[in-house]
Design a protein around this motif. Structure first.
Motif, PDB file in Angstrom:
ATOM      1  N   GLU A 286       0.826  -1.200   0.000  1.00 42.43           N
ATOM      2  CA  GLU A 286       0.000   0.000   0.000  1.00 42.43           C
ATOM      3  C   GLU A 286       0.870   1.265   0.000  1.00 42.43           C
ATOM      4  OE1 GLU A 286      -3.522   2.094   2.582  1.00 42.43           O
ATOM      5  OE2 GLU A 286      -1.929   1.012   3.619  1.00 42.43           O
ATOM      6  N   GLY A 287       2.016   1.187   0.642  1.00 46.27           N
ATOM      7  CA  GLY A 287       2.900   2.345   0.756  1.00 46.27           C
ATOM      8  C   GLY A 287       3.627   2.720  -0.527  1.00 46.27           C
ATOM      9  N   GLY A 288       3.496   1.907  -1.556  1.00 50.61           N
ATOM     10  CA  GLY A 288       4.162   2.195  -2.826  1.00 50.61           C
ATOM     11  C   GLY A 288       5.053   1.044  -3.247  1.00 50.61           C
ATOM     12  N   PRO A 289       5.680   1.201  -4.413  1.00 51.28           N
ATOM     13  CA  PRO A 289       6.522   0.129  -4.955  1.00 51.28           C
ATOM     14  C   PRO A 289       7.644  -0.250  -4.002  1.00 51.28           C
ATOM     15  CG  PRO A 289       6.168   1.842  -6.594  1.00 51.28           C
ATOM     16  CD  PRO A 289       5.642   2.369  -5.290  1.00 51.28           C
ATOM     17  N   MET A 290       7.972  -1.541  -4.006  1.00 50.29           N
ATOM     18  CA  MET A 290       9.041  -2.046  -3.148  1.00 50.29           C
ATOM     19  C   MET A 290       9.871  -3.067  -3.899  1.00 50.29           C
ATOM     20  SD  MET A 290       7.108  -2.590   0.498  1.00 50.29           S
ATOM     21  CE  MET A 290       8.597  -2.565   1.470  1.00 50.29           C
ATOM     22  N   ARG A 291      11.122  -3.144  -3.512  1.00 50.53           N
ATOM     23  CA  ARG A 291      12.005  -4.173  -4.050  1.00 50.53           C
ATOM     24  C   ARG A 291      11.818  -5.457  -3.250  1.00 50.53           C
ATOM     25  NH1 ARG A 291      17.651  -1.300  -5.519  1.00 50.53           N
ATOM     26  NH2 ARG A 291      17.907  -3.289  -6.562  1.00 50.53           N
ATOM     27  N   TYR A 292      12.275  -6.542  -3.822  1.00 55.13           N
ATOM     28  CA  TYR A 292      12.123  -7.874  -3.228  1.00 55.13           C
ATOM     29  C   TYR A 292      12.655  -7.914  -1.795  1.00 55.13           C
ATOM     30  CZ  TYR A 292      12.443 -12.949  -2.801  1.00 55.13           C
ATOM     31  OH  TYR A 292      12.314 -14.238  -2.373  1.00 55.13           O
ATOM     32  N   THR A 293      13.882  -7.433  -1.603  1.00 56.84           N
ATOM     33  CA  THR A 293      14.487  -7.509  -0.259  1.00 56.84           C
ATOM     34  C   THR A 293      13.723  -6.654   0.755  1.00 56.84           C
ATOM     35  OG1 THR A 293      16.082  -5.807  -0.901  1.00 56.84           O
ATOM     36  CG2 THR A 293      16.814  -8.092  -1.041  1.00 56.84           C
ATOM     37  N   ASP A 294      13.171  -5.531   0.303  1.00 60.34           N
ATOM     38  CA  ASP A 294      12.367  -4.702   1.204  1.00 60.34           C
ATOM     39  C   ASP A 294      11.085  -5.428   1.595  1.00 60.34           C
ATOM     40  OD1 ASP A 294      14.234  -2.626   1.090  1.00 60.34           O
ATOM     41  OD2 ASP A 294      13.302  -1.807  -0.719  1.00 60.34           O
TER      42      ASP A 294
ATOM     43  N   ALA B  99      -1.279  -3.263  -8.299  1.00 54.38           N
ATOM     44  CA  ALA B  99      -1.964  -2.930  -9.543  1.00 54.38           C
ATOM     45  C   ALA B  99      -3.341  -2.394  -9.149  1.00 54.38           C
ATOM     46  CB  ALA B  99      -2.091  -4.185 -10.405  1.00 54.38           C
ATOM     47  N   PRO B 100      -4.048  -1.740 -10.055  1.00 50.94           N
ATOM     48  CA  PRO B 100      -5.375  -1.220  -9.704  1.00 50.94           C
ATOM     49  C   PRO B 100      -6.300  -2.281  -9.094  1.00 50.94           C
ATOM     50  CG  PRO B 100      -4.676  -0.303 -11.789  1.00 50.94           C
ATOM     51  CD  PRO B 100      -3.642  -1.333 -11.400  1.00 50.94           C
ATOM     52  N   LEU B 101      -6.251  -3.491  -9.619  1.00 50.07           N
ATOM     53  CA  LEU B 101      -7.076  -4.576  -9.079  1.00 50.07           C
ATOM     54  C   LEU B 101      -6.706  -4.883  -7.629  1.00 50.07           C
ATOM     55  CD1 LEU B 101      -9.312  -6.572  -9.917  1.00 50.07           C
ATOM     56  CD2 LEU B 101      -7.508  -8.124 -10.681  1.00 50.07           C
ATOM     57  N   GLY B 102      -5.418  -4.908  -7.328  1.00 46.93           N
ATOM     58  CA  GLY B 102      -4.953  -5.137  -5.961  1.00 46.93           C
ATOM     59  C   GLY B 102      -5.255  -3.964  -5.053  1.00 46.93           C
ATOM     60  N   GLY B 103      -5.250  -2.760  -5.616  1.00 47.00           N
ATOM     61  CA  GLY B 103      -5.583  -1.581  -4.832  1.00 47.00           C
ATOM     62  C   GLY B 103      -7.003  -1.647  -4.313  1.00 47.00           C
ATOM     63  N   GLY B 104      -7.913  -2.184  -5.127  1.00 47.45           N
ATOM     64  CA  GLY B 104      -9.299  -2.354  -4.695  1.00 47.45           C
ATOM     65  C   GLY B 104      -9.436  -3.372  -3.578  1.00 47.45           C
ATOM     66  N   LEU B 105      -8.555  -4.332  -3.548  1.00 43.63           N
ATOM     67  CA  LEU B 105      -8.567  -5.364  -2.509  1.00 43.63           C
ATOM     68  C   LEU B 105      -7.894  -4.871  -1.228  1.00 43.63           C
ATOM     69  CD1 LEU B 105      -9.203  -8.326  -1.808  1.00 43.63           C
ATOM     70  CD2 LEU B 105      -7.027  -8.942  -2.892  1.00 43.63           C
ATOM     71  N   ASN B 106      -7.042  -3.877  -1.354  1.00 48.02           N
ATOM     72  CA  ASN B 106      -6.241  -3.414  -0.220  1.00 48.02           C
ATOM     73  C   ASN B 106      -7.074  -2.964   0.972  1.00 48.02           C
ATOM     74  OD1 ASN B 106      -4.597  -0.911   1.131  1.00 48.02           O
ATOM     75  ND2 ASN B 106      -3.311  -2.662   0.638  1.00 48.02           N
TER      76      ASN B 106
END
Length: 135
Positions: free
Chosen positions: A47-55, A98-105
């Motif tokens: 939810e906080g924005g894009p993240m890398r794998y290790t984060d 993605a927008p679809l996941g944002g709706g689920l968030n």
């Protein structure tokens, strides 16, 4: 005894009544996937924005490298998160809702909040259930 899904029958009443019988198997599969504990936590963290794998691995305590890779792949396949690979040296990959996941968030955050709010009560009930003999 056969499961109603096996013989193509729809539910007569309740929340499943409006869903065509031929869609139920797929809907169960989607609910199983998004209801997975790791999927819920990854969606909430992104939810906080894009993240890398290790984060992501640091933000989701207890998840193994194998399970994180597997869950990210499934969420990407379903279109709930996006994976962006940047042509840099060293290579960089980011995951985002993605927008679809944002709706689920919002639903995921409510569910996690509910679990946190009722943690003590559920723990007490579980403890009582394991120490009380059943009739």
């Amino acid at each position: 005894m056969q499961d109603s899904a096996d013989i193509g029958m729809a539910a007569a009443v309740g929340p499943c009544a409006s869903i065509p019988a031929e869609h139920m198997g797929f809907i169960r599969h989607v609910l199983d996937r998004v209801g997975d504990k790791w999927s819920l936590l990854i969606i909430a963290v992104l939810e906080g924005g894009p993240m890398r794998y290790t984060d992501l691995q640091r933000q989701v305590p207890g998840i193994s490298q194998r399970m994180l890779t597997h869950t990210l792949r499934q969420l990407t396949e379903d279109g709930l998160i996006s994976r962006t690979a940047y042509a840099e040296v060293p290579p960089r990959v980011e995951y985002a809702l993605a927008p679809l996941g944002g709706g689920l968030n919002a639903i995921v955050k409510q569910l996690i909040g509910w679990a946190a709010d009722h943690h003590d009560e559920i723990r007490t009930n579980r403890s009582r259930a394991t120490t009380t003999p059943r009739p």
